[in-house]
Design a protein around this motif. Structure first.
Motif, PDB file in Angstrom:
ATOM      1  N   ALA A 168      50.336  48.042   7.598  1.00  0.00           N
ATOM      2  CA  ALA A 168      49.009  47.683   7.406  1.00  0.00           C
ATOM      3  C   ALA A 168      48.484  46.427   6.646  1.00  0.00           C
ATOM      4  N   SER A 169      49.699  45.660   5.922  1.00  0.00           N
ATOM      5  CA  SER A 169      49.396  44.590   5.394  1.00  0.00           C
ATOM      6  C   SER A 169      49.324  43.287   6.570  1.00  0.00           C
ATOM      7  N   GLN A 170      50.353  43.631   7.657  1.00  0.00           N
ATOM      8  CA  GLN A 170      50.436  42.655   8.671  1.00  0.00           C
ATOM      9  C   GLN A 170      49.072  42.935   9.657  1.00  0.00           C
ATOM     10  N   LEU A 171      48.381  44.059   9.740  1.00  0.00           N
ATOM     11  CA  LEU A 171      47.201  44.140  10.350  1.00  0.00           C
ATOM     12  C   LEU A 171      46.011  43.547   9.747  1.00  0.00           C
ATOM     13  N   THR A 172      46.108  43.652   8.438  1.00  0.00           N
ATOM     14  CA  THR A 172      44.998  42.946   7.788  1.00  0.00           C
ATOM     15  C   THR A 172      44.946  41.367   7.778  1.00  0.00           C
ATOM     16  N   GLU A 173      46.121  40.747   7.741  1.00  0.00           N
ATOM     17  CA  GLU A 173      46.339  39.460   7.877  1.00  0.00           C
ATOM     18  C   GLU A 173      45.941  38.817   9.363  1.00  0.00           C
ATOM     19  N   LEU A 174      46.425  39.922  10.361  1.00  0.00           N
ATOM     20  CA  LEU A 174      46.295  39.592  11.640  1.00  0.00           C
ATOM     21  C   LEU A 174      44.754  39.631  11.937  1.00  0.00           C
ATOM     22  N   ASN A 175      43.950  40.607  11.575  1.00  0.00           N
ATOM     23  CA  ASN A 175      42.556  40.549  11.570  1.00  0.00           C
ATOM     24  C   ASN A 175      41.906  39.482  10.941  1.00  0.00           C
ATOM     25  N   SER A 176      42.343  39.030   9.976  1.00  0.00           N
ATOM     26  CA  SER A 176      41.594  38.014   9.066  1.00  0.00           C
ATOM     27  C   SER A 176      41.955  36.456   9.820  1.00  0.00           C
ATOM     28  N   LYS A 177      42.983  36.421  10.488  1.00  0.00           N
ATOM     29  CA  LYS A 177      43.510  35.083  11.404  1.00  0.00           C
ATOM     30  C   LYS A 177      42.730  35.135  12.347  1.00  0.00           C
ATOM     31  N   TYR A 178      42.541  36.174  13.248  1.00  0.00           N
ATOM     32  CA  TYR A 178      41.962  36.019  14.571  1.00  0.00           C
ATOM     33  C   TYR A 178      40.225  36.012  14.633  1.00  0.00           C
ATOM     34  N   GLN A 179      39.893  36.759  13.443  1.00  0.00           N
ATOM     35  CA  GLN A 179      38.588  36.764  13.098  1.00  0.00           C
ATOM     36  C   GLN A 179      37.902  35.167  12.636  1.00  0.00           C
ATOM     37  N   ASP A 180      38.747  34.531  11.832  1.00  0.00           N
ATOM     38  CA  ASP A 180      38.434  33.218  11.553  1.00  0.00           C
ATOM     39  C   ASP A 180      38.625  32.195  12.899  1.00  0.00           C
ATOM     40  N   ALA A 181      39.659  32.665  13.594  1.00  0.00           N
ATOM     41  CA  ALA A 181      39.630  31.846  14.729  1.00  0.00           C
ATOM     42  C   ALA A 181      38.665  31.895  15.760  1.00  0.00           C
ATOM     43  N   ARG A 182      38.307  33.329  15.839  1.00  0.00           N
ATOM     44  CA  ARG A 182      36.837  33.658  16.797  1.00  0.00           C
ATOM     45  C   ARG A 182      35.735  32.871  16.164  1.00  0.00           C
ATOM     46  N   ASN A 183      35.517  32.902  14.816  1.00  0.00           N
ATOM     47  CA  ASN A 183      34.229  32.311  14.218  1.00  0.00           C
ATOM     48  C   ASN A 183      34.505  30.776  14.358  1.00  0.00           C
ATOM     49  N   ALA A 184      35.507  30.557  14.468  1.00  0.00           N
ATOM     50  CA  ALA A 184      35.523  28.737  14.769  1.00  0.00           C
ATOM     51  C   ALA A 184      35.174  28.173  16.105  1.00  0.00           C
ATOM     52  N   VAL A 185      35.332  29.181  16.960  1.00  0.00           N
ATOM     53  CA  VAL A 185      34.568  28.765  18.343  1.00  0.00           C
ATOM     54  C   VAL A 185      33.205  28.478  18.517  1.00  0.00           C
ATOM     55  N   TYR A 186      32.572  29.190  17.675  1.00  0.00           N
ATOM     56  CA  TYR A 186      31.025  29.101  17.520  1.00  0.00           C
ATOM     57  C   TYR A 186      30.501  27.845  16.979  1.00  0.00           C
ATOM     58  N   THR A 187      29.623  27.351  17.150  1.00  0.00           N
ATOM     59  CA  THR A 187      29.118  26.222  16.413  1.00  0.00           C
ATOM     60  C   THR A 187      28.163  26.773  15.112  1.00  0.00           C
ATOM     61  N   PRO A 188      27.991  25.948  14.200  1.00  0.00           N
ATOM     62  CA  PRO A 188      27.228  26.488  12.956  1.00  0.00           C
ATOM     63  C   PRO A 188      25.864  27.059  13.446  1.00  0.00           C
ATOM     64  N   ASP A 189      25.095  26.687  14.190  1.00  0.00           N
ATOM     65  CA  ASP A 189      23.967  27.204  14.823  1.00  0.00           C
ATOM     66  C   ASP A 189      24.196  28.656  15.362  1.00  0.00           C
ATOM     67  N   GLN A 190      25.134  28.535  16.300  1.00  0.00           N
ATOM     68  CA  GLN A 190      25.495  29.833  16.844  1.00  0.00           C
ATOM     69  C   GLN A 190      25.896  30.807  15.910  1.00  0.00           C
ATOM     70  N   GLN A 191      26.744  30.529  14.911  1.00  0.00           N
ATOM     71  CA  GLN A 191      27.240  31.598  13.869  1.00  0.00           C
ATOM     72  C   GLN A 191      25.853  32.036  13.020  1.00  0.00           C
ATOM     73  N   THR A 192      24.935  31.152  12.806  1.00  0.00           N
ATOM     74  CA  THR A 192      23.753  31.559  12.012  1.00  0.00           C
ATOM     75  C   THR A 192      23.029  32.557  12.923  1.00  0.00           C
ATOM     76  N   ALA A 193      22.680  32.377  14.266  1.00  0.00           N
ATOM     77  CA  ALA A 193      22.111  33.118  15.169  1.00  0.00           C
ATOM     78  C   ALA A 193      22.637  34.447  15.278  1.00  0.00           C
ATOM     79  N   ARG A 194      24.328  34.512  15.188  1.00  0.00           N
ATOM     80  CA  ARG A 194      24.804  35.854  15.439  1.00  0.00           C
ATOM     81  C   ARG A 194      24.792  36.612  14.093  1.00  0.00           C
ATOM     82  N   ALA A 195      24.432  35.869  13.088  1.00  0.00           N
ATOM     83  CA  ALA A 195      24.449  36.650  11.672  1.00  0.00           C
ATOM     84  C   ALA A 195      23.128  37.285  11.638  1.00  0.00           C
ATOM     85  N   ASP A 196      22.040  36.403  11.851  1.00  0.00           N
ATOM     86  CA  ASP A 196      20.663  36.809  11.932  1.00  0.00           C
ATOM     87  C   ASP A 196      20.593  37.931  12.733  1.00  0.00           C
TER      88      ASP A 196
END
Length: 247
Positions: A168-196
């Motif tokens: 469970a601890s490994q899964l939490t770290e794994l999800n955090s790692k890849y979610q951060d990596a995925r978010n880094a693919v988007y530009t700041p403007d894209q991240q804002t548009a997705r959040a909105d």
């Protein structure tokens, strides 16, 4: 088959399109007539011009009915959400990066599971794919189809896979790692548009009654579009498509 002339006229005079609903409201995604044409052609089904017009008219009619299910405020939020999502125009390089991240995530997830757990997950995936043409949506799926397959302890448990505390601890770290990596693919403007866009969808607060009405409209529309096909064309449809029309 015969079809109302006024609907055919509407289909030919308008650019037919169907809007994607939020996850809380959709029981399946409706596509525009051009998208359906591509899907059918991949199955070896060539639609006539009349069939395309009929399907377009059916979609336009369903869209109007779905719009009436929403309140004016909900419709405004849906419009704003669509506009924000449309602002997220991914480049070919971004799409490739997101695809690689999904592949790496699945590989790392399997690496932390035992052989028995991996087999359970594979079996569950096979059963779901046979029953649901939509497949896994993950934590959030945008219009571009770049889904992040983030499993949780609860979602795996629902599949019969009980994780140890260490897993469970490994899964939490794994999800955090890849979610951060995925978010880094988007530009700041894209991240804002997705959040909105997500915020607008969540603001819809679709009721159970509205979801039921939308599901009924979609089912009727799918059945009507299926009926546009000839018996020979329907034989080429995957079995899951026919089952979805009966639910």
């Amino acid at each position: 088959m015969k079809f109302p002339l006024f609907l055919l006229a509407a289909a030919t005079s308008l650019s037919i399109w169907i809007n994607t609903l939020p996850a809380s409201a959709r029981g399946g995604r409706m596509h525009d007539s051009a998208n359906h044409t591509n899907r059918y052609e991949k199955l070896g089904i060539t639609l006539t011009a009349e069939q395309k017009a009929q399907m377009g008219a059916i979609e336009a009619d369903a869209k109007d009915k779905i719009d009436q299910v929403y309140t004016p405020e909900q419709r405004a939020n849906r419009t704003a959400a669509r506009q924000n999502k449309q602002a997220v125009q991914l480049t070919a390089e971004q799409k490739q990066q997101l695809q690689q991240l999904r592949t790496d995530y699945k590989k790392d997830l399997q690496g932390m599971l035992t052989p028995a757990q991996q087999q359970q997950l594979t079996q569950k995936k096979g059963n779901r794919q046979g029953q649901n043409s939509q497949g896994t949506r993950g934590q959030y799926s945008g219009r571009h189809g770049h889904r992040y397959g983030g499993y949780t302890v609860e979602s795996l448990k629902a599949k019969g896979i009980v994780l140890t505390a260490a897993q469970a601890s490994q899964l939490t770290e794994l999800n955090s790692k890849y979610q951060d990596a995925r978010n880094a693919v988007y530009t700041p403007d894209q991240q804002t548009a997705r959040a909105d866009a997500r915020a607008k969808w969540q603001a819809l607060n679709v009721t159970a009654e509205q979801r039921s009405q939308i599901k009924a409209i979609r089912k009727a529309a799918w059945q009507a579009k299926r009926d546009v096909l000839t018996p020979e064309q329907r034989q080429k449809l995957p079995q899951r498509w026919n089952r979805s029309a009966q639910r």
